[in-house]
Design a protein around this motif. Structure first.
Motif, PDB file in Angstrom:
ATOM      1  N   SER A   2      35.581 -39.889  90.162  1.00 50.98           N
ATOM      2  CA  SER A   2      34.550 -39.894  89.117  1.00 50.98           C
ATOM      3  C   SER A   2      34.901 -40.978  88.093  1.00 50.98           C
ATOM      4  O   SER A   2      36.068 -41.390  87.975  1.00 50.98           O
ATOM      5  CB  SER A   2      34.476 -38.529  88.422  1.00 50.98           C
ATOM      6  N   GLU A   3      33.899 -41.408  87.361  1.00 47.43           N
ATOM      7  CA  GLU A   3      34.156 -42.417  86.322  1.00 47.43           C
ATOM      8  C   GLU A   3      35.151 -41.878  85.305  1.00 47.43           C
ATOM      9  O   GLU A   3      36.043 -42.597  84.849  1.00 47.43           O
ATOM     10  CB  GLU A   3      32.840 -42.806  85.630  1.00 47.43           C
ATOM     11  N   GLU A   4      35.022 -40.602  84.967  1.00 50.28           N
ATOM     12  CA  GLU A   4      35.941 -39.976  84.011  1.00 50.28           C
ATOM     13  C   GLU A   4      37.376 -40.003  84.545  1.00 50.28           C
ATOM     14  O   GLU A   4      38.315 -40.315  83.804  1.00 50.28           O
ATOM     15  CB  GLU A   4      35.520 -38.538  83.721  1.00 50.28           C
ATOM     16  N   ASP A   5      37.565 -39.689  85.833  1.00 49.36           N
ATOM     17  CA  ASP A   5      38.907 -39.724  86.421  1.00 49.36           C
ATOM     18  C   ASP A   5      39.483 -41.135  86.398  1.00 49.36           C
ATOM     19  O   ASP A   5      40.664 -41.324  86.095  1.00 49.36           O
ATOM     20  CB  ASP A   5      38.897 -39.203  87.861  1.00 49.36           C
ATOM     21  N   ARG A   6      38.670 -42.142  86.707  1.00 51.74           N
ATOM     22  CA  ARG A   6      39.148 -43.532  86.689  1.00 51.74           C
ATOM     23  C   ARG A   6      39.547 -43.946  85.278  1.00 51.74           C
ATOM     24  O   ARG A   6      40.588 -44.579  85.075  1.00 51.74           O
ATOM     25  CB  ARG A   6      38.092 -44.477  87.257  1.00 51.74           C
ATOM     26  N   GLU A   7      38.724 -43.593  84.299  1.00 57.14           N
ATOM     27  CA  GLU A   7      39.048 -43.930  82.903  1.00 57.14           C
ATOM     28  C   GLU A   7      40.317 -43.222  82.449  1.00 57.14           C
ATOM     29  O   GLU A   7      41.184 -43.832  81.802  1.00 57.14           O
ATOM     30  CB  GLU A   7      37.881 -43.567  81.988  1.00 57.14           C
ATOM     31  N   THR A   8      40.440 -41.954  82.773  1.00 63.25           N
ATOM     32  CA  THR A   8      41.624 -41.179  82.380  1.00 63.25           C
ATOM     33  C   THR A   8      42.874 -41.750  83.030  1.00 63.25           C
ATOM     34  O   THR A   8      43.902 -41.930  82.368  1.00 63.25           O
ATOM     35  CB  THR A   8      41.448 -39.689  82.761  1.00 63.25           C
ATOM     36  N   PHE A   9      42.794 -42.040  84.327  1.00 64.33           N
ATOM     37  CA  PHE A   9      43.938 -42.613  85.035  1.00 64.33           C
ATOM     38  C   PHE A   9      44.359 -43.938  84.400  1.00 64.33           C
ATOM     39  O   PHE A   9      45.547 -44.153  84.122  1.00 64.33           O
ATOM     40  CB  PHE A   9      43.596 -42.825  86.510  1.00 64.33           C
ATOM     41  N   GLY A  10      43.409 -44.815  84.158  1.00 65.24           N
ATOM     42  CA  GLY A  10      43.729 -46.113  83.560  1.00 65.24           C
ATOM     43  C   GLY A  10      44.360 -45.980  82.186  1.00 65.24           C
ATOM     44  O   GLY A  10      45.362 -46.631  81.869  1.00 65.24           O
ATOM     45  N   ARG A  11      43.794 -45.115  81.374  1.00 65.38           N
ATOM     46  CA  ARG A  11      44.313 -44.911  80.019  1.00 65.38           C
ATOM     47  C   ARG A  11      45.718 -44.322  80.064  1.00 65.38           C
ATOM     48  O   ARG A  11      46.634 -44.809  79.383  1.00 65.38           O
ATOM     49  CB  ARG A  11      43.358 -44.001  79.245  1.00 65.38           C
ATOM     50  N   LEU A  12      45.917 -43.290  80.872  1.00 63.20           N
ATOM     51  CA  LEU A  12      47.223 -42.640  80.917  1.00 63.20           C
ATOM     52  C   LEU A  12      48.287 -43.500  81.589  1.00 63.20           C
ATOM     53  O   LEU A  12      49.449 -43.491  81.166  1.00 63.20           O
ATOM     54  CB  LEU A  12      47.120 -41.279  81.610  1.00 63.20           C
ATOM     55  N   LEU A  13      47.917 -44.238  82.623  1.00 59.36           N
ATOM     56  CA  LEU A  13      48.884 -45.126  83.270  1.00 59.36           C
ATOM     57  C   LEU A  13      49.359 -46.195  82.282  1.00 59.36           C
ATOM     58  O   LEU A  13      50.558 -46.439  82.157  1.00 59.36           O
ATOM     59  CB  LEU A  13      48.276 -45.781  84.512  1.00 59.36           C
ATOM     60  N   GLY A  14      48.424 -46.800  81.570  1.00 62.36           N
ATOM     61  CA  GLY A  14      48.800 -47.793  80.559  1.00 62.36           C
ATOM     62  C   GLY A  14      49.686 -47.200  79.483  1.00 62.36           C
ATOM     63  O   GLY A  14      50.698 -47.791  79.088  1.00 62.36           O
ATOM     64  N   ARG A  15      49.331 -46.033  79.018  1.00 62.61           N
ATOM     65  CA  ARG A  15      50.125 -45.371  77.978  1.00 62.61           C
ATOM     66  C   ARG A  15      51.522 -45.036  78.486  1.00 62.61           C
ATOM     67  O   ARG A  15      52.516 -45.242  77.793  1.00 62.61           O
ATOM     68  CB  ARG A  15      49.398 -44.108  77.536  1.00 62.61           C
ATOM     69  N   PHE A  16      51.600 -44.521  79.716  1.00 65.42           N
ATOM     70  CA  PHE A  16      52.894 -44.163  80.292  1.00 65.42           C
ATOM     71  C   PHE A  16      53.807 -45.386  80.383  1.00 65.42           C
ATOM     72  O   PHE A  16      54.973 -45.343  79.972  1.00 65.42           O
ATOM     73  CB  PHE A  16      52.708 -43.531  81.673  1.00 65.42           C
ATOM     74  N   VAL A  17      53.304 -46.483  80.923  1.00 64.41           N
ATOM     75  CA  VAL A  17      54.116 -47.691  81.082  1.00 64.41           C
ATOM     76  C   VAL A  17      54.564 -48.213  79.722  1.00 64.41           C
ATOM     77  O   VAL A  17      55.740 -48.554  79.531  1.00 64.41           O
ATOM     78  CB  VAL A  17      53.344 -48.773  81.877  1.00 64.41           C
ATOM     79  N   GLU A  18      53.651 -48.283  78.758  1.00 61.80           N
ATOM     80  CA  GLU A  18      54.015 -48.782  77.425  1.00 61.80           C
ATOM     81  C   GLU A  18      55.044 -47.880  76.749  1.00 61.80           C
ATOM     82  O   GLU A  18      56.016 -48.366  76.166  1.00 61.80           O
ATOM     83  CB  GLU A  18      52.765 -48.896  76.552  1.00 61.80           C
ATOM     84  N   ASP A  19      54.839 -46.569  76.817  1.00 59.75           N
ATOM     85  CA  ASP A  19      55.774 -45.645  76.173  1.00 59.75           C
ATOM     86  C   ASP A  19      57.136 -45.654  76.858  1.00 59.75           C
ATOM     87  O   ASP A  19      58.175 -45.595  76.189  1.00 59.75           O
ATOM     88  CB  ASP A  19      55.196 -44.229  76.150  1.00 59.75           C
ATOM     89  N   LEU A  20      57.152 -45.716  78.185  1.00 56.33           N
ATOM     90  CA  LEU A  20      58.424 -45.769  78.905  1.00 56.33           C
ATOM     91  C   LEU A  20      59.168 -47.055  78.563  1.00 56.33           C
ATOM     92  O   LEU A  20      60.374 -47.037  78.290  1.00 56.33           O
ATOM     93  CB  LEU A  20      58.187 -45.671  80.418  1.00 56.33           C
ATOM     94  N   GLN A  21      58.457 -48.157  78.555  1.00 61.11           N
ATOM     95  CA  GLN A  21      59.083 -49.440  78.217  1.00 61.11           C
ATOM     96  C   GLN A  21      59.660 -49.406  76.797  1.00 61.11           C
ATOM     97  O   GLN A  21      60.789 -49.817  76.570  1.00 61.11           O
ATOM     98  CB  GLN A  21      58.071 -50.560  78.349  1.00 61.11           C
ATOM     99  N   ALA A  22      58.896 -48.901  75.857  1.00 63.81           N
ATOM    100  CA  ALA A  22      59.362 -48.818  74.466  1.00 63.81           C
ATOM    101  C   ALA A  22      60.592 -47.921  74.368  1.00 63.81           C
ATOM    102  O   ALA A  22      61.553 -48.236  73.653  1.00 63.81           O
ATOM    103  CB  ALA A  22      58.246 -48.307  73.567  1.00 63.81           C
ATOM    104  N   HIS A  23      60.585 -46.808  75.063  1.00 66.03           N
ATOM    105  CA  HIS A  23      61.727 -45.889  75.049  1.00 66.03           C
ATOM    106  C   HIS A  23      62.972 -46.560  75.633  1.00 66.03           C
ATOM    107  O   HIS A  23      64.069 -46.429  75.078  1.00 66.03           O
ATOM    108  CB  HIS A  23      61.391 -44.615  75.836  1.00 66.03           C
ATOM    109  N   LEU A  24      62.813 -47.274  76.753  1.00 66.33           N
ATOM    110  CA  LEU A  24      63.965 -47.900  77.392  1.00 66.33           C
ATOM    111  C   LEU A  24      64.521 -49.052  76.547  1.00 66.33           C
ATOM    112  O   LEU A  24      65.726 -49.294  76.560  1.00 66.33           O
ATOM    113  CB  LEU A  24      63.598 -48.383  78.793  1.00 66.33           C
ATOM    114  N   VAL A  25      63.668 -49.725  75.813  1.00 64.50           N
ATOM    115  CA  VAL A  25      64.116 -50.815  74.945  1.00 64.50           C
ATOM    116  C   VAL A  25      64.965 -50.254  73.796  1.00 64.50           C
ATOM    117  O   VAL A  25      65.946 -50.869  73.375  1.00 64.50           O
ATOM    118  CB  VAL A  25      62.916 -51.619  74.390  1.00 64.50           C
ATOM    119  N   ARG A  26      64.607 -49.074  73.308  1.00 61.94           N
ATOM    120  CA  ARG A  26      65.341 -48.450  72.191  1.00 61.94           C
ATOM    121  C   ARG A  26      66.721 -47.977  72.598  1.00 61.94           C
ATOM    122  O   ARG A  26      67.591 -47.811  71.781  1.00 61.94           O
ATOM    123  CB  ARG A  26      64.551 -47.278  71.627  1.00 61.94           C
ATOM    124  N   GLU A  27      66.926 -47.697  73.888  1.00 65.84           N
ATOM    125  CA  GLU A  27      68.233 -47.155  74.331  1.00 65.84           C
ATOM    126  C   GLU A  27      69.277 -48.220  74.430  1.00 65.84           C
ATOM    127  O   GLU A  27      69.131 -49.318  74.723  1.00 65.84           O
ATOM    128  CB  GLU A  27      68.057 -46.451  75.674  1.00 65.84           C
TER     129      GLU A  27
END
Length: 152
Positions: free
Chosen positions: A127-152
């Motif tokens: 569904s369009e909603e699933d595609r939007e949710t996946f894209g938003r959450l995947l981007g957020r996950f990668v950015e947050d993981l990267q930021a967390h790993l940089v802080r360590e």
């Protein structure tokens, strides 16, 4: 709805890595569109294409998360193939920028078209909603993981 179990993500992340590697997605797309460069060189082209403007070697390296000399090695090959060129930075006449040539921009665009086409086909039945949710959450996950790993 239960909380996310990070351990449950590991098999999926490993499977995604395996799918991308075994399918030779990068190489297949490069072959399909006729780009005669290796994976790191292709990453330079895509980095420049996504930036939408010429970049300094250090900026390319930072976006690729590698060191400058790594990028410089690949730039020589890309210049010989007429895919990129170095130009004077208009803000600092002593500095050089790297930009895509017409041939390089076309190659990067064709490559992205092939890869994005495969991704779009993979989620075509979502569904369009699933595609939007996946894209938003995947981007957020990668950015947050990267930021967390940089802080360590």
């Amino acid at each position: 709805m239960s909380a996310l179990d990070p351990a449950a993500m590991v098999p999926h992340l490993m499977q995604l890595g395996t799918v991308l590697n075994r399918s030779r997605l990068v190489e297949r797309a490069a072959e399909q569109v006729g780009i005669p460069v290796d994976r790191p060189g292709l990453t330079v082209l895509i980095t420049l294409r996504m930036a939408g403007q010429p970049l300094r070697v250090g900026e390319i390296a930072a976006r690729m998360q590698v060191v400058g000399p790594h990028v410089t090695r690949h730039l020589h090959e890309l210049e010989r193939a007429d895919l990129v060129r170095r130009v004077t930075d208009p803000d600092d006449q002593r500095a050089r920028l790297v930009e895509l040539t017409e041939k390089g921009a076309g190659a990067a665009g064709r490559y992205l078209g092939a890869v994005l086409g495969w991704f779009a086909e993979a989620v075509a039945d979502w569904s369009e909603e699933d595609r939007e949710t996946f894209g938003r959450l995947l981007g957020r996950f990668v950015e947050d993981l990267q930021a967390h790993l940089v802080r360590e």
